[in-house]
Write a protein that holds these residues in place. Structure first.
Motif, short mmCIF file in Angstrom:
data_model
loop_
_atom_site.label_atom_id
_atom_site.label_comp_id
_atom_site.label_asym_id
_atom_site.label_seq_id
_atom_site.Cartn_x
_atom_site.Cartn_y
_atom_site.Cartn_z
N THR A 1 -22.98 -27.62 -3.18
CA THR A 1 -24.06 -28.58 -2.97
C THR A 1 -24.97 -28.12 -1.81
O THR A 1 -26.19 -28.29 -1.88
CB THR A 1 -23.51 -30.01 -2.72
N ALA A 2 -24.39 -27.53 -0.77
CA ALA A 2 -25.22 -27.03 0.34
C ALA A 2 -26.13 -25.90 -0.15
O ALA A 2 -27.31 -25.85 0.21
CB ALA A 2 -24.34 -26.54 1.49
N ARG A 3 -25.60 -25.02 -1.00
CA ARG A 3 -26.42 -23.92 -1.53
C ARG A 3 -27.61 -24.47 -2.33
O ARG A 3 -28.74 -24.06 -2.14
CB ARG A 3 -25.57 -23.01 -2.42
N LYS A 4 -27.32 -25.46 -3.18
CA LYS A 4 -28.39 -26.02 -4.03
C LYS A 4 -29.43 -26.77 -3.18
O LYS A 4 -30.64 -26.60 -3.37
CB LYS A 4 -27.77 -26.95 -5.07
N LEU A 5 -28.96 -27.57 -2.24
CA LEU A 5 -29.91 -28.37 -1.44
C LEU A 5 -30.74 -27.49 -0.49
O LEU A 5 -31.86 -27.83 -0.13
CB LEU A 5 -29.14 -29.44 -0.64
N ALA A 6 -30.15 -26.33 -0.10
CA ALA A 6 -30.87 -25.43 0.82
C ALA A 6 -32.16 -24.90 0.19
O ALA A 6 -33.07 -24.48 0.91
CB ALA A 6 -29.97 -24.26 1.21
#
Ligand code: PXP
Length: 250
Positions: free
Chosen positions: A204-209
């Motif tokens: 989720t952090a990768r996508k939101l970044a």
């Protein structure tokens, strides 16, 4: 165009949760904070809850005295916490809602309903030199009120999105992601710095970044859990990499 580097704030509350399960001094959340900084954290986040279930006053005093990177103090907007913020003068103060019976911070702060009470507290925190952040749902109404209240930062609650992803509810997850994306763009357009947090993991952090409006993520529970298996430094390094990969995709 290369978007600005995304900062990572590491929340070390749950090192204190493990310590408190046994009483005593170990594991030491301040040691975890130093290690997190060594591993690349841009700041340390700690939530001193009313019931002191994880971080305690003496931990806050040590963070304030020892840390070499900015301290983000998550706090309820109560008289007690206001006095502590004025004593510790952290770099940032993030106002969060708090209910004694909740397991973690559920939902964002009701800034629309509590504007009158929040306004003088935001002014006091600013006078104490704190960068004020409001932890809110990613909707236009609370973001507009945050702007009206003069908050320089909002932290958008990612819990609904992360829960939908974890539950495998693809339609809800997509809708929640779009809600975060438009909320972040709306806040950034009003000149507010946008942070995100709650329930983020590597994916989720990768996508939101990849959403350029975000400037900072605050991540705790997942990283401390991963640390059991791979160690805190390796977990933070992998999170940093996931965020950098997501951001590079812009
Ligand atoms: N940001 C805020 C404002 C929070 O209240 C929390 C949870 O304490 C977090 C970020 C971190 O959430 P998590 O521990 O789920 O990564």
């Amino acid at each position: 165009m290369m978007a600005e580097r995304l900062r990572l704030g590491v929340n070390i509350d749950h090192v204190a949760t493990v310590r408190n399960a046994r009483g005593g001094a170990l594991p030491d959340p301040v040691r975890a904070a130093h290690l997190a900084i060594k591993a690349g954290a841009d700041g340390i986040t700690a939530h001193l809850r009313e019931d002191r279930r994880h971080i305690r006053d003496e931990d806050m005093a040590r963070f304030a005295a020892e840390l070499t990177k900015p301290l983000n103090f998550e706090m309820a907007a109560t008289d007690e916490m206001m006095a502590l913020a004025e004593r510790f003068r952290p770099h940032a103060a993030c106002l969060v809602p708090e209910k004694r019976e909740e397991r973690t911070t559920e939902g964002g702060l009701d800034v629309v309903g509590q504007q009158a009470q929040l306004a003088p507290r935001i002014a006091r925190l600013k006078a104490a030199g704190c960068r004020v952040s409001l932890f809110i749902e990613p909707d236009e109404a609370p973001i507009a009120v945050a702007a009206k209240l003069g908050a320089p930062v909002v932290e958008l609650h990612t819990g609904s999105w992360c829960h939908a992803v974890a539950d495998g509810d693809a339609a809800k997850a997509e809708a929640e992601f779009q809600r975060l994306k438009s909320g972040a763009a709306y806040a950034a357009g009003l000149g507010i710095e946008v942070h995100a947090g709650h329930g983020l993991d590597y994916a989720t952090a990768r996508k939101l970044a990849a959403v350029p409006a975000f400037a900072e993520f605050n991540i705790g529970h997942f990283l401390i859990g991963e640390a059991i298996f791979v160690g805190l430094e390796a977990a933070i390094t992998a999170m940093r990499q996931a965020m950098d990969e997501g951001r590079a995709a812009i």
